[in-house]
Each structure stands twice: as structure tokens, then as C-alpha cells.
Design an enzyme around this catalytic site. Structure first.
Site, PDB file in Angstrom:
ATOM      1  N   HIS A  28       0.827  -1.214   0.000  1.00  0.00           N
ATOM      2  CA  HIS A  28       0.000   0.000   0.000  1.00  0.00           C
ATOM      3  C   HIS A  28       0.864   1.268   0.000  1.00  0.00           C
ATOM      4  O   HIS A  28       0.444   2.307   0.505  1.00  0.00           O
ATOM      5  CB  HIS A  28      -0.987   0.006   1.179  1.00  0.00           C
ATOM      6  CG  HIS A  28      -2.100  -0.994   0.993  1.00  0.00           C
ATOM      7  ND1 HIS A  28      -3.361  -0.642   0.576  1.00  0.00           N
ATOM      8  CD2 HIS A  28      -2.119  -2.338   1.125  1.00  0.00           C
ATOM      9  CE1 HIS A  28      -4.115  -1.736   0.491  1.00  0.00           C
ATOM     10  NE2 HIS A  28      -3.380  -2.777   0.819  1.00  0.00           N
ATOM     11  N   GLY A 114      -3.708 -12.425  -4.089  1.00  0.00           N
ATOM     12  CA  GLY A 114      -2.716 -11.354  -3.960  1.00  0.00           C
ATOM     13  C   GLY A 114      -1.467 -11.573  -4.793  1.00  0.00           C
ATOM     14  O   GLY A 114      -0.416 -11.010  -4.493  1.00  0.00           O
ATOM     15  N   SER A 118      -4.733 -10.402 -12.145  1.00  0.00           N
ATOM     16  CA  SER A 118      -5.340  -9.418 -13.052  1.00  0.00           C
ATOM     17  C   SER A 118      -4.267  -8.645 -13.815  1.00  0.00           C
ATOM     18  O   SER A 118      -4.394  -8.437 -15.028  1.00  0.00           O
ATOM     19  CB  SER A 118      -6.281  -8.480 -12.298  1.00  0.00           C
ATOM     20  OG  SER A 118      -5.627  -7.867 -11.233  1.00  0.00           O
ATOM     21  N   ASP A 162       1.691  -3.602  -9.601  1.00  0.00           N
ATOM     22  CA  ASP A 162       1.469  -4.936 -10.158  1.00  0.00           C
ATOM     23  C   ASP A 162       1.745  -4.978 -11.655  1.00  0.00           C
ATOM     24  O   ASP A 162       2.364  -5.919 -12.163  1.00  0.00           O
ATOM     25  CB  ASP A 162       0.030  -5.391  -9.896  1.00  0.00           C
ATOM     26  CG  ASP A 162      -0.298  -5.405  -8.415  1.00  0.00           C
ATOM     27  OD1 ASP A 162       0.650  -5.334  -7.606  1.00  0.00           O
ATOM     28  OD2 ASP A 162      -1.477  -5.483  -8.082  1.00  0.00           O
TER      29      ASP A 162
HETATM   30  C1  GLA Z   1      -2.863  -4.415  -4.956  1.00  0.00           C
HETATM   31  C2  GLA Z   1      -2.749  -3.215  -5.894  1.00  0.00           C
HETATM   32  C3  GLA Z   1      -1.342  -2.623  -5.878  1.00  0.00           C
HETATM   33  C4  GLA Z   1      -0.860  -2.357  -4.459  1.00  0.00           C
HETATM   34  C5  GLA Z   1      -1.101  -3.571  -3.555  1.00  0.00           C
HETATM   35  C6  GLA Z   1      -0.814  -3.308  -2.105  1.00  0.00           C
HETATM   36  O1  GLA Z   1      -2.079  -5.462  -5.419  1.00  0.00           O
HETATM   37  O2  GLA Z   1      -3.082  -3.591  -7.216  1.00  0.00           O
HETATM   38  O3  GLA Z   1      -1.310  -1.442  -6.662  1.00  0.00           O
HETATM   39  O4  GLA Z   1      -1.457  -1.204  -3.924  1.00  0.00           O
HETATM   40  O5  GLA Z   1      -2.435  -4.055  -3.647  1.00  0.00           O
HETATM   41  O6  GLA Z   1       0.533  -3.076  -1.913  1.00  0.00           O
END
Ligand code: GLA
Length: 367
Positions: A28, A114, A118, A162
Site C-alpha cells: 500500500h 494477492g 489481473s 502490479d
Molecule cells: C494491490 C494493488 C497494488 C498495491 C497492492 C498493495 O495489489 O493492485 O497497486 O497497492 O495491492 O501493496
């Protein structure tokens, strides 16, 4: 499960792929203009396309064994199709016009834990469009289009981590990224260490709403502190003036940025692991993005003698945990921790290193 040829009758014109990622440090922080340290994983998404000469796109998902037909005039109702639709829309907005396509998606990136399934779909789709059209689109710009597709069409106000990781990271070196400037470099893991990822088995139920709420809290904290983004707060005691929960949220982001900077230059696996443990405590207590099952899994990992450190990874509210371990005992660590986790009544599973039966080409051979 059907191949491109089985669904569409003959061979694709372009095949492109992109990996998922696991984030080692910096959670985050990306939408706060901060630092992140993700690494690509072996699991990836493969997109095959071919112009179909029709007046609509025909999309087949091998994982769901479903066909969806759509034009760019309407957002498709099926959630998985919105990612592909979003990429086509963003590509078009950037002058990359694709004809109507047959599109086949295959993936072994675990969904909803996580590991950025996507982003892998977005980057693979955009790579396929780039190859088909010959568009001049560099890897950073491509990642930005993927991020916009996700924000505009999948409804998550995500940062850039990501898509940048899927577009630019490697499986053996982590991507240290400054999300404000997009300056980056590839960083090896500490010597004789390796990454282990275990799914907690808890679905990321609050993923969308909890995520967007945290982002709003961070933005409010930055505004009250009079800075463009929390990245700009140099002295953590400045957060003392904020009301809760903004104070805790800001404290996590500021301390997490500092942890990424420490981890990047760290060549000692034990020290790196301790920074991971600190990160987990901050996510649990200050950012409140963990759940009890994850905390239990993390403490089992942290208690194993061959584990240097462990933490929740990704957007949070469920999903997977990442650990840095001695490189030659990963399977033993995974078996012991999963056994203890089961004794507590929970069902986890090993995600990285990817079990052999999950290999994307093994899926293909079996199809
Ligand atoms: C998701 C979001 C990223 C990032 C993470 C937390 O994966 O797509 O942009 O904010 O959560 O680190």
C-alpha cells in the site's frame, strides 16, 4: 479446457504471456508515491489472438471454460472479460486500433490470493495487441495502460506496482521501483535465500472495498499533513497530529517506505527477514489489513528455524503470505507449516515454488 485450435478452428496469429508477482516489501505504498519491491513468479498468463473478420470480439477463458462475445460499445457483464475489454479500450484511446479478435486466455496464476492474476492478464493482453498491431509501446507505457484498464473497468483504484512488476520484473531478481519517478533497478535476493508463498485459504473478501477505503484514508492523511502524498512525510512524528485511524494508516505507509529502502540494500537474509516481520506487524496493527488466519500462518512461518522472515503479501484482507527461507529446504518448510496450519483447522496450500502439476505447459499437455 480447450486449446485455441479447438475453440476457434485454426492456429492463433500471436501468442504473448506475462507473469504474476509476489511483493516482498512495500505494501500500500505505491498509490502513496512510495517504494515497492515485487518479484515475478513462475506462474503466468498466456493470451493468444487472431483477427476473426467478424464484428465482435470472441473471448474464451480456459480456466472458466467460457466464451464471451462483446464489442467495445458495452462493458461485458462477465467480470473476467472486463480486464480484456479495458485493455482494448485503453489501447484504442492510445491509438492502437485492433480488429475484432478471437482471444484465448490460459493461466496458472492463482486467482484472488494477492499474486496479481489481473495484472498478468492485462500485461499479456497488451503484449499480444502490441505484437499484432506492431504498435510502438514501451514496457512502462504498457504497464500504465494496464493500470488504467484496472481502475476504469475493474473498479479497483490500484497503484502501478502490479502492472510494472508483470511487465518488468524477473523471477530471480526483485524489481525495486520508485512509484513516483518510475526509476527502478533489479535486485538479487540475499545469498542462499529463496521465496516461499503459501495461500491462507481465506478469500480476499473485502479486497475491493477495503482497498479503496484505505486509499481514501491515506489521501486524507496526506491532505491534512499538507503534502502531495505520504511519500513526502520525512518525519514520522508528524503523524502524531492526525486523528485515528489516519495516524495509524500514515504511520504504516511512512515506516513501510523506510523498510523498502532498508531491504533493497540488504545482503543479509536474516536482516531482510526481520524487516519482513516488522512489515507484517505494521500491516496488522497500523494498516489493519490482515485477518486472524493470516496472522496465525505468518507466526508459524516466522517460528520455523529455516525461515528468515514472513509477512502478508498483496492487497490484504485475506490471500497469501510470503516468506524468505533458506534456499534448500523450501519443501520441508512448506510441509511443516502447512501441517501445523491444518492442525489449527485451516487449509492452506503451497503457491511458490509452483507445484509441478500447476505448470502452465503441464496444463497444456493434459488438455
Ligand atoms: C494491490 C494493488 C497494488 C498495491 C497492492 C498493495 O495489489 O493492485 O497497486 O497497492 O495491492 O501493496
Amino acid at each position: 479446457m480447450s486449446s485455441f485450435e479447438e475453440v476457434f478452428g485454426s492456429a492463433p496469429e500471436v501468442v504473448a504471456e506475462a507473469p504474476g508477482r509476489v511483493n516482498l516489501m512495500g505494501e500500500h505504498t505505491d498509490y502513496n508515491d512510495g517504494y515497492v519491491l515485487p518479484i515475478a513468479i513462475e506462474q503466468r498468463t498466456r493470451v493468444r489472438i487472431r483477427p476473426n473478420g467478424q464484428d465482435e470480439h470472441v473471448l474464451y477463458s480456459e480456466m472458466l471454460d467460457r466464451v464471451v462475445r462483446f464489442t467495445l460499445d458495452n462493458v461485458p457483464a462477465e467480470h473476467f472479460a472486463t480486464y480484456v475489454y479495458g485493455c482494448l479500450m485503453e489501447a484504442r484511446a492510445n491509438g492502437i486500433e485492433a480488429p475484432s479478435l478471437d482471444i484465448h486466455v490460459q493461466s496458472n496464476v492463482p486467482v484472488g490470493v494477492g499474486l496479481s492474476s489481473s495484472a498478468a492478464l492485462e500485461v499479456a493482453t497488451l503484449r499480444a495487441l502490441r505484437a499484432l498491431t506492431g504498435a510502438r509501446l514501451d514496457d512502462v507505457h504498457l504497464a500504465r495502460l494496464g493500470q488504467r484498464a484496472e481502475i476504469e473497468y475493474a473498479g479497483v483504484r490500484c497503484g502501478i506496482m502490479d502492472q510494472m512488476a508483470s511487465s518488468l520484473a524477473e523471477t530471480r531478481r526483485a524489481l525495486f521501483l520508485d512509484t513516483r519517478t518510475l526509476e527502478r533497478r533489479l535486485v538479487p535476493l540475499p545469498p542462499a535465500s529463496a521465496v516461499l508463498v503459501i495461500d491462507s485459504g481465506v478469500a480476499r473478501t473485502l479486497a475491493g472495498s477495503g482497498y479503496n477505503q484505505r486509499r481514501a484514508e491515506c489521501e486524507e492523511a496526506a491532505q491534512r499533513l499538507g503534502v502531495p502524498a505520504l511519500r513526502d512525510v520525512k518525519d514520522i512524528t508528524a503523524t502524531d497530529t492526525l486523528p485515528e485511524p489516519l495516524r495509524s494508516r500514515a504511520r504504516h505507509v511512512i515506516s513501510e517506505n523506510e523498510r523498502v529502502l532498508r531491504a533493497v540494500d540488504c545482503t543479509n537474509a536474516r536482516v531482510f527477514g526481520l524487516i519482513m516481520n516488522e512489515s507484517h506487524a505494521s500491516m496488522r496493527d497500523d494498516f489493519q489489513m490482515s485477518v486472524p488466519e493470516i496472522d496465525h500462518l505468518v507466526s508459524l512461518l516466522q517460528g520455523h528455524p529455516d525461515v528468515y522472515g514472513a509477512r502478508l503479501t498483496g492487497g490484504g484482507f485475506g490471500g497469501a503470505c510470503v516468506a524468505l527461507c533458506e534456499s534448500n529446504t523450501l519443501q520441508e518448510v512448506a510441509a511443516a507449516v502447512l501441517g501445523d496450519y491444518a492442525l489449527a483447522g485451516f487449509e492452506g496450500r503451497l503457491l511458490v515454488p509452483a507445484p509441478a502439476e500447476a505448470a502452465i505447459d503441464a496444463q497444456e499437455a493434459g488438455s
